[in-house]
Design a protein around this motif. Structure first.
Motif, PDB file in Angstrom:
ATOM      1  N   PHE A  29      -5.027 -13.475  21.816  1.00  0.00           N
ATOM      2  CA  PHE A  29      -6.332 -14.090  21.583  1.00  0.00           C
ATOM      3  C   PHE A  29      -7.305 -13.536  22.618  1.00  0.00           C
ATOM      4  O   PHE A  29      -6.907 -13.180  23.734  1.00  0.00           O
ATOM      5  CB  PHE A  29      -6.254 -15.621  21.626  1.00  0.00           C
ATOM      6  N   PRO A  30      -8.572 -13.409  22.265  1.00  0.00           N
ATOM      7  CA  PRO A  30      -9.531 -12.657  23.076  1.00  0.00           C
ATOM      8  C   PRO A  30      -9.620 -13.038  24.546  1.00  0.00           C
ATOM      9  O   PRO A  30      -9.718 -12.162  25.407  1.00  0.00           O
ATOM     10  CB  PRO A  30     -10.862 -12.928  22.362  1.00  0.00           C
ATOM     11  N   CYS A  31      -9.593 -14.335  24.864  1.00  0.00           N
ATOM     12  CA  CYS A  31      -9.823 -14.742  26.255  1.00  0.00           C
ATOM     13  C   CYS A  31      -8.528 -15.024  27.009  1.00  0.00           C
ATOM     14  O   CYS A  31      -8.510 -15.809  27.960  1.00  0.00           O
ATOM     15  CB  CYS A  31     -10.742 -15.957  26.308  1.00  0.00           C
ATOM     16  N   ASN A  79     -10.930 -28.855  27.201  1.00  0.00           N
ATOM     17  CA  ASN A  79     -10.516 -30.074  26.492  1.00  0.00           C
ATOM     18  C   ASN A  79     -11.605 -30.578  25.541  1.00  0.00           C
ATOM     19  O   ASN A  79     -11.307 -31.093  24.462  1.00  0.00           O
ATOM     20  CB  ASN A  79     -10.148 -31.163  27.491  1.00  0.00           C
ATOM     21  N   SER A  80     -12.859 -30.428  25.949  1.00  0.00           N
ATOM     22  CA  SER A  80     -13.967 -30.860  25.093  1.00  0.00           C
ATOM     23  C   SER A  80     -13.991 -30.048  23.806  1.00  0.00           C
ATOM     24  O   SER A  80     -14.177 -30.595  22.708  1.00  0.00           O
ATOM     25  CB  SER A  80     -15.304 -30.713  25.822  1.00  0.00           C
ATOM     26  N   PHE A  81     -13.773 -28.738  23.931  1.00  0.00           N
ATOM     27  CA  PHE A  81     -13.803 -27.919  22.720  1.00  0.00           C
ATOM     28  C   PHE A  81     -12.555 -28.127  21.874  1.00  0.00           C
ATOM     29  O   PHE A  81     -12.622 -28.075  20.645  1.00  0.00           O
ATOM     30  CB  PHE A  81     -13.964 -26.439  23.057  1.00  0.00           C
ATOM     31  N   LEU A  82     -11.423 -28.390  22.513  1.00  0.00           N
ATOM     32  CA  LEU A  82     -10.212 -28.682  21.737  1.00  0.00           C
ATOM     33  C   LEU A  82     -10.366 -29.987  20.961  1.00  0.00           C
ATOM     34  O   LEU A  82      -9.812 -30.142  19.875  1.00  0.00           O
ATOM     35  CB  LEU A  82      -8.994 -28.756  22.658  1.00  0.00           C
ATOM     36  N   SER A  83     -11.124 -30.935  21.511  1.00  0.00           N
ATOM     37  CA  SER A  83     -11.409 -32.175  20.775  1.00  0.00           C
ATOM     38  C   SER A  83     -12.168 -31.846  19.504  1.00  0.00           C
ATOM     39  O   SER A  83     -11.910 -32.407  18.432  1.00  0.00           O
ATOM     40  CB  SER A  83     -12.231 -33.129  21.641  1.00  0.00           C
ATOM     41  N   ARG A  84     -13.102 -30.925  19.630  1.00  0.00           N
ATOM     42  CA  ARG A  84     -13.885 -30.516  18.453  1.00  0.00           C
ATOM     43  C   ARG A  84     -13.015 -29.811  17.430  1.00  0.00           C
ATOM     44  O   ARG A  84     -13.091 -30.109  16.226  1.00  0.00           O
ATOM     45  CB  ARG A  84     -15.024 -29.595  18.896  1.00  0.00           C
ATOM     46  N   THR A  85     -12.172 -28.873  17.880  1.00  0.00           N
ATOM     47  CA  THR A  85     -11.339 -28.136  16.930  1.00  0.00           C
ATOM     48  C   THR A  85     -10.290 -29.032  16.284  1.00  0.00           C
ATOM     49  O   THR A  85      -9.947 -28.837  15.110  1.00  0.00           O
ATOM     50  CB  THR A  85     -10.650 -26.925  17.603  1.00  0.00           C
ATOM     51  N   LEU A  86      -9.793 -30.010  17.035  1.00  0.00           N
ATOM     52  CA  LEU A  86      -8.847 -30.975  16.455  1.00  0.00           C
ATOM     53  C   LEU A  86      -9.509 -31.728  15.319  1.00  0.00           C
ATOM     54  O   LEU A  86      -8.934 -31.875  14.235  1.00  0.00           O
ATOM     55  CB  LEU A  86      -8.361 -31.938  17.543  1.00  0.00           C
ATOM     56  N   TYR A 105     -11.222 -19.484  15.262  1.00  0.00           N
ATOM     57  CA  TYR A 105     -12.098 -18.855  16.253  1.00  0.00           C
ATOM     58  C   TYR A 105     -11.487 -17.559  16.805  1.00  0.00           C
ATOM     59  O   TYR A 105     -12.086 -16.500  16.691  1.00  0.00           O
ATOM     60  CB  TYR A 105     -12.412 -19.838  17.386  1.00  0.00           C
ATOM     61  N   CYS A 106     -10.285 -17.661  17.384  1.00  0.00           N
ATOM     62  CA  CYS A 106      -9.674 -16.477  18.010  1.00  0.00           C
ATOM     63  C   CYS A 106      -9.385 -15.379  16.990  1.00  0.00           C
ATOM     64  O   CYS A 106      -9.767 -14.221  17.195  1.00  0.00           O
ATOM     65  CB  CYS A 106      -8.391 -16.856  18.731  1.00  0.00           C
ATOM     66  N   ASP A 107      -8.710 -15.730  15.902  1.00  0.00           N
ATOM     67  CA  ASP A 107      -8.325 -14.722  14.913  1.00  0.00           C
ATOM     68  C   ASP A 107      -9.536 -14.081  14.250  1.00  0.00           C
ATOM     69  O   ASP A 107      -9.481 -12.939  13.805  1.00  0.00           O
ATOM     70  CB  ASP A 107      -7.426 -15.337  13.839  1.00  0.00           C
ATOM     71  N   GLN A 108     -10.624 -14.821  14.170  1.00  0.00           N
ATOM     72  CA  GLN A 108     -11.834 -14.311  13.520  1.00  0.00           C
ATOM     73  C   GLN A 108     -12.869 -13.806  14.516  1.00  0.00           C
ATOM     74  O   GLN A 108     -13.993 -13.494  14.137  1.00  0.00           O
ATOM     75  CB  GLN A 108     -12.428 -15.402  12.629  1.00  0.00           C
ATOM     76  N   LYS A 109     -12.457 -13.746  15.797  1.00  0.00           N
ATOM     77  CA  LYS A 109     -13.332 -13.236  16.857  1.00  0.00           C
ATOM     78  C   LYS A 109     -14.665 -13.990  16.909  1.00  0.00           C
ATOM     79  O   LYS A 109     -15.724 -13.397  17.119  1.00  0.00           O
ATOM     80  CB  LYS A 109     -13.603 -11.741  16.656  1.00  0.00           C
ATOM     81  N   LYS A 110     -14.590 -15.313  16.746  1.00  0.00           N
ATOM     82  CA  LYS A 110     -15.812 -16.127  16.795  1.00  0.00           C
ATOM     83  C   LYS A 110     -16.030 -16.698  18.187  1.00  0.00           C
ATOM     84  O   LYS A 110     -16.316 -17.881  18.363  1.00  0.00           O
ATOM     85  CB  LYS A 110     -15.736 -17.253  15.769  1.00  0.00           C
ATOM     86  N   CYS A 111     -15.892 -15.848  19.181  1.00  0.00           N
ATOM     87  CA  CYS A 111     -16.058 -16.287  20.569  1.00  0.00           C
ATOM     88  C   CYS A 111     -17.448 -16.831  20.831  1.00  0.00           C
ATOM     89  O   CYS A 111     -17.645 -17.695  21.687  1.00  0.00           O
ATOM     90  CB  CYS A 111     -15.772 -15.126  21.520  1.00  0.00           C
TER      91      CYS A 111
END
Length: 427
Positions: free
Chosen positions: A132-134, A147-154, A408-414
């Motif tokens: 994954f990119p990062c 953690n804030s962004f993982l809350s969103r992706t969850l 995000y990672c697989d689609q390079k949507k950084c």
């Protein structure tokens, strides 16, 4: 380096360029008061922007391109929705662009205003060959941001899964019990036999089981018969009796059994054979028919887990993997990891979906709390993030990671990822 327009969206949105003595390409003074709001739908890229060109204050839309000539390539010159563009932001100005009314569109060229360090950081993300990119930078990102962004992706992940639940619910005329029954059946197949279990649940309604809730043997006959395992000749008494019982029940309920060939046994441990899973599923129905109602009332994780423990699986399966011959003793209970899988992928999902459908925050909160109380999933994807320095404490985080990787990672949507944006800001 050539980059996509999304990178320029990021640069404009977060003002990550040199602001000193801004001027348009026609040498007019330019001040950016508000960059506007990113538009992810059709139309100009940013809306509600405010800028000052010379002595004139403008309010409207901003369009962003790599080159000015892209305006013509995209046919904006004949699209009325672009008439309210007040500024054209480009990396390279290679053409004079006019609006439909003939006025020249003001242009800001960013070619020499974006820091080299930012471009290099962007390249390090997008040109990486890692999982994954990062992967090399994520350990340095503040845990609160992650953690804030993982809350969103969850939440994104469960929103998508909820749509599938609601589609089935609509197909079943709003019957939550039957919808839950179908999903938990599919879950019992796990990855390898998920589809056969789904077809099995559609071949026999749980309302039929309810009519035989006090007769475990008849439920076992219904399960194995519908699944297609009671055809042919048997030497042992148990399958012979099941076959005889199902012959009567099949005619009574007009059941059409599945083809036994759809079930997969290859490269599986015996305790994961579909015959063992079906025996466990029959025992679950015997123990707790209409599970959805029970799930909705039980509030703590231990009690939910107990629904799937100590199942009254028929003694026959302690020494058999299938109906053909006796084998070495095998456990007939569902393992803890499998139970956690069911709680995560079916129970938590239905609590969330029901809460969304009924606009009841109570059930959504219960779903999230359940995920927080379940251990993190361990698989090839989560392992890579752990190796990169990320701490994954529970299923809430691991589900967020799976969505992060896929969307995000697989689609390079950084540039749409809170973690990726933070890394770029550190440039």
């Amino acid at each position: 380096m050539r980059f996509p327009e999304d990178f320029l969206h990021y640069v404009w949105q977060f003002r990550s360029f040199d602001f000193n003595e801004l001027k348009t390409t026609t040498n007019e003074d330019l001040k950016i008061l508000k960059p506007g709001l990113l538009n992810k739908n059709a139309g100009p890229d940013f809306s509600h922007a405010k800028i000052k060109i010379g002595e004139t204050l403008w309010a409207g839309n901003v369009e962003i391109h790599l080159k000015s000539s892209d305006w013509l390539k995209h046919n904006h010159q004949i699209d009325l929705s672009y008439e309210n563009v007040i500024l054209h932001v480009v990396f390279e100005n290679d053409a004079i662009i006019k609006r439909i009314d003939g006025t020249i569109l003001p242009v800001l060229e960013l070619k020499n205003r974006i820091p080299d360090a930012l471009i290099e950081k962007y390249a390090s993300l997008f040109l990486t060959l890692t999982d994954f990119p990062c992967s090399a930078q994520i350990r340095n990102v503040d845990g609160f941001i992650v953690n804030s962004f993982l809350s969103r992706t969850l939440l994104e992940r469960f929103e998508v899964k909820t749509n599938a639940v609601l589609e089935n619910l609509n197909e079943l005329n709003g019957n939550w019990d039957e919808t839950f029954y179908r999903f938990i059946a599919r879950n019992f197949g796990f990855k390898v036999n998920a589809l056969p279990f789904e077809l099995f649940s559609k071949a026999i309604s749980q309302n039929i089981y309810a009519k035989h809730k006090d007769n475990a043997f008849q439920i076992e006959a219904l399960v194995f018969g519908t699944a297609g395992f009671l055809s042919g000749q048997f030497e042992e008494e148990y399958p012979q009796k099941l076959q005889g019982e199902f012959k009567y029940l099949r005619k009574k309920y007009k059941i059409k059994p599945l083809e036994v060939s759809i079930w997969k046994f290859m490269r599986m441990r015996p305790q994961n054979f579909p015959t063992i899973r079906l025996a466990q599923f029959a025992a679950l129905i015997v123990k707790a028919n209409h599970l959805f109602s029970k799930v909705m009332t039980i509030k703590d994780t231990l009690s939910l887990r107990s629904l799937f423990e100590n199942l009254p699986v028929n003694e026959y399966w302690k020494t058999h993997y299938h109906f053909k011959k006796e084998a070495q003793p095998v456990t007939t209970q569902i393992g803890k990891t499998s139970i956690d899988n069911i709680l995560l992928n079916t129970v938590a999902l239905f609590l969330f979906a029901y809460g969304k459908h009924t606009d009841t925050q109570f059930y959504i909160s219960r779903a999230i709390k359940l995920l927080e109380n379940l251990p993190a999933e361990k698989n090839a994807i989560t392992d890579k993030f752990v190796e990169a320095g990320l701490k994954i404490d529970n299923a809430f985080a691991s589900q967020g990671i799976l969505q992060l990787k896929k969307q995000y990672c697989d689609q390079k949507k950084c540039l749409s990822c809170g973690i990726g944006i933070k890394i770029l800001k550190q440039a």
